[in-house]
Motif scaffolding. Sequence first.
Motif, PDB file in Angstrom:
ATOM      1  N   VAL A  10      -5.302   2.603   8.284  1.00  0.00           N
ATOM      2  CA  VAL A  10      -4.018   2.045   7.865  1.00  0.00           C
ATOM      3  C   VAL A  10      -2.883   2.755   8.593  1.00  0.00           C
ATOM      4  O   VAL A  10      -1.932   2.113   9.050  1.00  0.00           O
ATOM      5  N   LEU A  11      -2.975   4.071   8.739  1.00  0.00           N
ATOM      6  CA  LEU A  11      -1.945   4.796   9.493  1.00  0.00           C
ATOM      7  C   LEU A  11      -1.883   4.319  10.946  1.00  0.00           C
ATOM      8  O   LEU A  11      -0.800   4.056  11.474  1.00  0.00           O
ATOM      9  N   ARG A  12      -3.031   4.201  11.592  1.00  0.00           N
ATOM     10  CA  ARG A  12      -3.070   3.812  13.012  1.00  0.00           C
ATOM     11  C   ARG A  12      -2.420   2.454  13.263  1.00  0.00           C
ATOM     12  O   ARG A  12      -1.717   2.269  14.245  1.00  0.00           O
ATOM     13  N   ARG A  13      -2.664   1.517  12.377  1.00  0.00           N
ATOM     14  CA  ARG A  13      -2.125   0.179  12.625  1.00  0.00           C
ATOM     15  C   ARG A  13      -0.610   0.090  12.421  1.00  0.00           C
ATOM     16  O   ARG A  13       0.001  -0.898  12.792  1.00  0.00           O
ATOM     17  N   GLN A  14       0.013   1.151  11.878  1.00  0.00           N
ATOM     18  CA  GLN A  14       1.454   1.151  11.690  1.00  0.00           C
ATOM     19  C   GLN A  14       2.198   1.429  12.986  1.00  0.00           C
ATOM     20  O   GLN A  14       3.364   1.084  13.134  1.00  0.00           O
ATOM     21  N   GLY A  15       1.535   2.092  13.928  1.00  0.00           N
ATOM     22  CA  GLY A  15       2.189   2.443  15.184  1.00  0.00           C
ATOM     23  C   GLY A  15       3.149   3.605  15.010  1.00  0.00           C
ATOM     24  O   GLY A  15       3.354   4.121  13.902  1.00  0.00           O
ATOM     25  N   GLY A  16       3.733   4.057  16.116  1.00  0.00           N
ATOM     26  CA  GLY A  16       4.754   5.104  16.102  1.00  0.00           C
ATOM     27  C   GLY A  16       4.312   6.392  15.437  1.00  0.00           C
ATOM     28  O   GLY A  16       3.170   6.831  15.569  1.00  0.00           O
TER      29      GLY A  16
ATOM     30  N   PRO B  45     -14.982   3.077   3.208  1.00  0.00           N
ATOM     31  CA  PRO B  45     -13.673   3.447   2.670  1.00  0.00           C
ATOM     32  C   PRO B  45     -13.166   4.810   3.138  1.00  0.00           C
ATOM     33  O   PRO B  45     -11.965   5.059   3.112  1.00  0.00           O
ATOM     34  N   ALA B  46     -14.043   5.672   3.619  1.00  0.00           N
ATOM     35  CA  ALA B  46     -13.614   6.989   4.104  1.00  0.00           C
ATOM     36  C   ALA B  46     -12.699   6.864   5.323  1.00  0.00           C
ATOM     37  O   ALA B  46     -11.899   7.755   5.593  1.00  0.00           O
ATOM     38  N   ARG B  47     -12.786   5.763   6.043  1.00  0.00           N
ATOM     39  CA  ARG B  47     -11.961   5.548   7.241  1.00  0.00           C
ATOM     40  C   ARG B  47     -10.640   4.855   6.943  1.00  0.00           C
ATOM     41  O   ARG B  47      -9.802   4.720   7.832  1.00  0.00           O
ATOM     42  N   LEU B  48     -10.435   4.386   5.715  1.00  0.00           N
ATOM     43  CA  LEU B  48      -9.267   3.562   5.393  1.00  0.00           C
ATOM     44  C   LEU B  48      -7.942   4.278   5.637  1.00  0.00           C
ATOM     45  O   LEU B  48      -7.016   3.708   6.210  1.00  0.00           O
TER      46      LEU B  48
ATOM     47  N   LEU C 247       0.835  -1.197   0.000  1.00  0.00           N
ATOM     48  CA  LEU C 247       0.000   0.000   0.000  1.00  0.00           C
ATOM     49  C   LEU C 247       0.867   1.243   0.000  1.00  0.00           C
ATOM     50  O   LEU C 247       1.924   1.266   0.625  1.00  0.00           O
ATOM     51  N   LEU C 248       0.376   2.273  -0.657  1.00  0.00           N
ATOM     52  CA  LEU C 248       0.947   3.608  -0.565  1.00  0.00           C
ATOM     53  C   LEU C 248      -0.025   4.447   0.247  1.00  0.00           C
ATOM     54  O   LEU C 248      -1.219   4.509  -0.070  1.00  0.00           O
ATOM     55  N   ILE C 249       0.471   5.075   1.296  1.00  0.00           N
ATOM     56  CA  ILE C 249      -0.342   5.995   2.093  1.00  0.00           C
ATOM     57  C   ILE C 249       0.098   7.398   1.701  1.00  0.00           C
ATOM     58  O   ILE C 249       1.277   7.741   1.814  1.00  0.00           O
ATOM     59  N   ALA C 250      -0.829   8.217   1.237  1.00  0.00           N
ATOM     60  CA  ALA C 250      -0.495   9.604   0.912  1.00  0.00           C
ATOM     61  C   ALA C 250      -0.159  10.346   2.195  1.00  0.00           C
ATOM     62  O   ALA C 250      -0.890  10.263   3.185  1.00  0.00           O
TER      63      ALA C 250
END
Length: 183
Positions: free
Chosen positions: A162-168, A155-158, A8-11
Amino acid sequence: MEPATGSLLIAAPTMADPNFARTIVLLLDTGDTGALGVVLNRPTDLEVADVLEPWADLVAGPGVLFQGGPVETDAAIAVATVSADDEPVGWRRVFGSTGLVDLDAPVELLSDAVSALRIFAGYAGWGVGQLEAEIEEGAWYVVPAEPQDPFLLDPARLWSQVLRRQGGQLAMLATMPTEPGLN
């Protein structure tokens, strides 16, 4: 993490390009010619049944087309998940049990194997070295995809999920307001 097929790419929250602001892109193909993916969190108002009626019953909610990106918006790309052991005709693996569906294949060949399907109008594409340069500039974060990512009911919450589950540090970005100056 390097950009690879199935990641995945997170903007970044500072992404200025309106095509990609607060988006999550699933990379469908990476290689010597560049990269191609679809934006997972931009639903449209157009019902799949109005455009690709034979596939409408297989689509995971919401039953609309998604804006896959700014390139070739009149073309459709379908992403589907199948049971772990299946590799039906008309389906090509991207990661895990998630892959691409050939929308020209008869629906009957895939209907028993597909457990979730999402259809995207257009795609996001990068030439050789372009995506890597954008990542180097801090426009994108590359993370592993999880099986449910392409099919999230809301999908508005995606982006924030995804950011939250990365931690830090990345998890902290999930709470950044869209307009920090208005905070």
